[in-house]
Design a protein around this motif. Sequence first.
Motif, PDB file in Angstrom:
ATOM      1  N   GLU A  92      47.842  -2.837   8.938  1.00 10.39           N
ATOM      2  CA  GLU A  92      47.488  -2.242  10.226  1.00 10.39           C
ATOM      3  C   GLU A  92      47.372  -0.727  10.123  1.00 10.39           C
ATOM      4  O   GLU A  92      48.372  -0.022   9.993  1.00 10.39           O
ATOM      5  N   LEU A  93      46.129  -0.233  10.196  1.00 11.05           N
ATOM      6  CA  LEU A  93      45.854   1.210  10.156  1.00 11.05           C
ATOM      7  C   LEU A  93      46.438   1.957  11.350  1.00 11.05           C
ATOM      8  O   LEU A  93      46.813   3.111  11.241  1.00 11.05           O
ATOM      9  N   ALA A  94      46.483   1.302  12.502  1.00  9.92           N
ATOM     10  CA  ALA A  94      46.918   1.965  13.735  1.00  9.92           C
ATOM     11  C   ALA A  94      48.436   2.157  13.814  1.00  9.92           C
ATOM     12  O   ALA A  94      48.930   2.764  14.754  1.00  9.92           O
ATOM     13  N   LEU A  95      49.151   1.641  12.824  1.00  8.41           N
ATOM     14  CA  LEU A  95      50.609   1.817  12.792  1.00  8.41           C
ATOM     15  C   LEU A  95      50.982   2.706  11.611  1.00  8.41           C
ATOM     16  O   LEU A  95      50.413   2.570  10.530  1.00  8.41           O
ATOM     17  N   PHE A 131      51.692  -4.951   9.554  1.00  8.26           N
ATOM     18  CA  PHE A 131      52.403  -4.118   8.577  1.00  8.26           C
ATOM     19  C   PHE A 131      51.714  -2.759   8.571  1.00  8.26           C
ATOM     20  O   PHE A 131      50.581  -2.628   8.102  1.00  8.26           O
ATOM     21  N   GLY A 132      52.378  -1.741   9.145  1.00 13.80           N
ATOM     22  CA  GLY A 132      51.780  -0.402   9.223  1.00 13.80           C
ATOM     23  C   GLY A 132      51.464   0.166   7.856  1.00 13.80           C
ATOM     24  O   GLY A 132      52.318   0.163   6.974  1.00 13.80           O
ATOM     25  N   ILE A 133      50.212   0.626   7.677  1.00 19.09           N
ATOM     26  CA  ILE A 133      49.828   1.265   6.406  1.00 19.09           C
ATOM     27  C   ILE A 133      49.488   2.737   6.626  1.00 19.09           C
ATOM     28  O   ILE A 133      49.150   3.444   5.694  1.00 19.09           O
ATOM     29  N   GLY A 134      49.557   3.188   7.898  1.00 19.94           N
ATOM     30  CA  GLY A 134      49.230   4.583   8.190  1.00 19.94           C
ATOM     31  C   GLY A 134      47.731   4.809   8.118  1.00 19.94           C
ATOM     32  O   GLY A 134      46.953   3.897   7.854  1.00 19.94           O
ATOM     33  N   ASN A 135      47.339   6.044   8.383  1.00 17.47           N
ATOM     34  CA  ASN A 135      45.903   6.362   8.342  1.00 17.47           C
ATOM     35  C   ASN A 135      45.694   7.775   7.799  1.00 17.47           C
ATOM     36  O   ASN A 135      44.952   8.571   8.342  1.00 17.47           O
ATOM     37  N   GLN A 142      37.921   5.723   5.014  1.00 22.28           N
ATOM     38  CA  GLN A 142      38.799   4.628   5.435  1.00 22.28           C
ATOM     39  C   GLN A 142      38.780   3.468   4.441  1.00 22.28           C
ATOM     40  O   GLN A 142      39.836   2.948   4.076  1.00 22.28           O
ATOM     41  N   VAL A 143      37.605   3.066   3.982  1.00 17.68           N
ATOM     42  CA  VAL A 143      37.502   1.925   3.067  1.00 17.68           C
ATOM     43  C   VAL A 143      38.260   2.207   1.770  1.00 17.68           C
ATOM     44  O   VAL A 143      39.037   1.365   1.291  1.00 17.68           O
ATOM     45  N   LYS A 153      55.325   7.696  -3.765  1.00 23.09           N
ATOM     46  CA  LYS A 153      56.224   8.039  -2.650  1.00 23.09           C
ATOM     47  C   LYS A 153      56.318   6.881  -1.646  1.00 23.09           C
ATOM     48  O   LYS A 153      57.374   6.643  -1.061  1.00 23.09           O
ATOM     49  N   GLU A 154      55.208   6.154  -1.451  1.00 21.63           N
ATOM     50  CA  GLU A 154      55.186   5.055  -0.470  1.00 21.63           C
ATOM     51  C   GLU A 154      55.860   3.788  -0.986  1.00 21.63           C
ATOM     52  O   GLU A 154      56.424   3.018  -0.201  1.00 21.63           O
TER      53      GLU A 154
END
Length: 191
Positions: A92-95, A131-135, A142-143, A153-154
Amino acid sequence: MKYLIVGLGNIGTDYHHTRHNIGFDVADAFAAKHGALFRSDRLADVAEIKWKGRILVVIKPTTYMNLSGKAVKYWMDKEKIPVENTLVILDELALPLEAIRLRPGGSDAGHNGLKSIQESIGTNQYPRLRFGIGNDFPKGRQVDYVLGRWTAKEEPVVQQKIDKCTEVIESFASIGLQRSMNNYNNLTFPL
């Protein structure tokens, strides 16, 4: 009591352990936690887990993300699993990376896997674990970001969240969606 646990992702080594394949990674971790092995079957790799009087059918569609709905519909019908007992796990990009969210349904928000599932089962009201992946990517990239691998770090946060998601799946199958949402939706996983 039967449940369908769907980890979204793309098959092939190019996609292995990318942000977009986090659903596969969670499904793998869940199966491993319960000592289950995946087998190749119709439209998906499938593992079956018997746990606390329940049967959890875990699938990783082999259709590629854009056709995930074909696999979901096939396995829901084959195993006679109702939509409310189906949990879809996705990136989820939005999280932000620090978050996960359990939801009863909603829009596909441009996610091709969700779009395909909605088209195949005829509703957008099915449980999902986002599952938040950030943006954190430059405009127009984006792709590349979504199909990219986690940074060093992630990685620790991602692993911690994968472990927590296996717990969320168990919670969903034992105490239900609503109580699980109350227990997990406010968690944060600091970087």
